[in-house]
Design an enzyme around this catalytic site. Structure first.
Site: not given
Ligand code: C5P
Length: 249
Positions: A38, A67, A129
Site C-alpha cells: 500500500k 483517500k 480506524t
Molecule cells: O502503522 P499502521 O498499521 O497503523 O498503518 C495503517 C495504515 O493504514 C496507514 O498507512 C494508514 O494510513 C492506513 N489507513 C488507516 N485507516 C483507514 C485507512 C487507511 O489506518 N481507515
C-alpha cells in the site's frame, strides 16, 4: 476477491516511509513473502508515481491509498491518473458524497477502457480506524454510532458504483451481513495480540484494532498492516508471521 485467495495475497504492507530508497529496501525484504503493498500520502508526496513504478517493477500489486476527497470533477480526474499508473486498488472518502464517489467509479472504468488496462478496485473510506465514537460525535459532528455510520457510508459507496470499503475490524461482520459476499472489505488497524490493547504503545494512534486472524475470520478480504511490519526489527519475519497466522486453519 475470491475467498480462496492465498494469505500472502491478502496482506498489504503499508510503505509508510519517507523515501523511495527506504520503500525499495522494505519491498526487497518482503519479496517472496507477500504480493501486494500500500502506498499512501507520505511516500506518494515524497516520491510520486516513481513509488508505484518501483513496487510494480518488483512485481508487487499496489493499493494507492490517497483517500481522495474533493469536488467530483477533481476526484474523477485524479482517479483517471491513478488508474493510468496501473494500481490494482484505490480509494476515495465515501463522506465526499454520492456524486463524488460516482465520479471516481466512472473515471476508473473509463480510464481502464481508454488505456486498455484492468480497472482498479475502487473503495470508499468509511470511518478512519483512528476515530472512536466520542471523536466521531464530538469532533466530526456525526451523531451516530461508528457502526451505523460505517454501514451508511458503505451503502452510499455501493450506490455510487464502488467495489468495497475500508473499515476497521469491528465493523467487518455487520458489513459482511449488510453488503453480501462480493463486497470488498479492506481492514487497517491490525495489531498482534501481545501489548496491542487500545491505549498501549503498540496500538499507536489506532483505536479500533484487531489481530490479523480475527479480522480474517470476521470476513475481511485484505488486511493493511503498517508499523507492526515496517517498524519491526525484522520486517520479513513480521510479515511472514502474519501470513502464517492467516494460513492457520
Ligand atoms: O502503522 P499502521 O498499521 O497503523 O498503518 C495503517 C495504515 O493504514 C496507514 O498507512 C494508514 O494510513 C492506513 N489507513 C488507516 N485507516 C483507514 C485507512 C487507511 O489506518 N481507515
Amino acid at each position: 476477491m475470491p475467498t480462496s485467495a492465498s494469505p500472502a495475497d491478502r496482506l498489504l504492507v503499508a510503505l509508510d516511509v519517507p523515501s523511495l530508497d527506504e520503500a525499495d529496501a522494505l519491498l526487497g525484504r518482503l519479496d517472496g513473502i507477500i504480493t501486494g503493498c500500500k502506498i499512501g500520502s507520505q511516500l506518494f508526496t515524497a516520491a510520486g508515481p516513481a513509488a508505484i513504478e518501483t513496487a510494480r517493477k518488483r512485481g508487487f500489486r499496489v493499493f494507492l491509498d490517497l483517500k481522495y476527497h474533493d469536488i467530483p470533477n477533481t476526484v474523477g480526474a485524479a482517479v483517471r491518473q491513478a488508474t493510468r499508473l496501473g494500481v490494482f486498488m484505490l480509494n476515495v472518502h465515501a463522506s465526499g458524497g454520492l456524486a463524488m464517489a460516482r465520479a471516481a467509479a466512472e473515471a476508473a472504468a473509463k480510464a481502464a477502457g481508454d488505456f486498455a488496462i484492468p480497472r482498479p478496485l475502487c473503495l470508499g473510506v468509511t470511518v478512519l480506524t483512528s476515530l472512536d465514537r466520542r471523536a466521531l460525535q464530538r469532533e466530526v459532528g456525526v451523531p451516530m454510532s461508528v457502526e451505523s455510520h460505517v454501514l451508511h457510508l458503505a451503502s452510499l459507496a455501493r450506490e455510487a458504483g464502488l467495489d468495497g470499503c475500508v473499515a476497521s475490524a469491528q465493523e467487518i461482520s455487520p458489513l459482511r451481513v449488510a453488503m453480501g459476499p462480493r463486497w470488498v472489505i479492506v481492514t487497517p488497524g491490525i495489531r498482534f495480540e501481545a501489548g496491542a490493547a487500545v491505549g498501549s504503545p503498540r496500538a499507536d494512534d489506532q483505536v479500533r484494532i484487531a489481530t490479523p486472524r480475527r479480522a480474517l475470520v470476521a470476513g475481511a478480504d485484505y488486511l493493511v498492516v503498517g508499523r507492526p511490519v515496517s517498524a519491526a526489527k525484522d520486517p520479513a519475519a513480521a510479515a511472514a508471521a502474519i501470513v502464517a497466522e492467516l494460513a492457520t486453519p
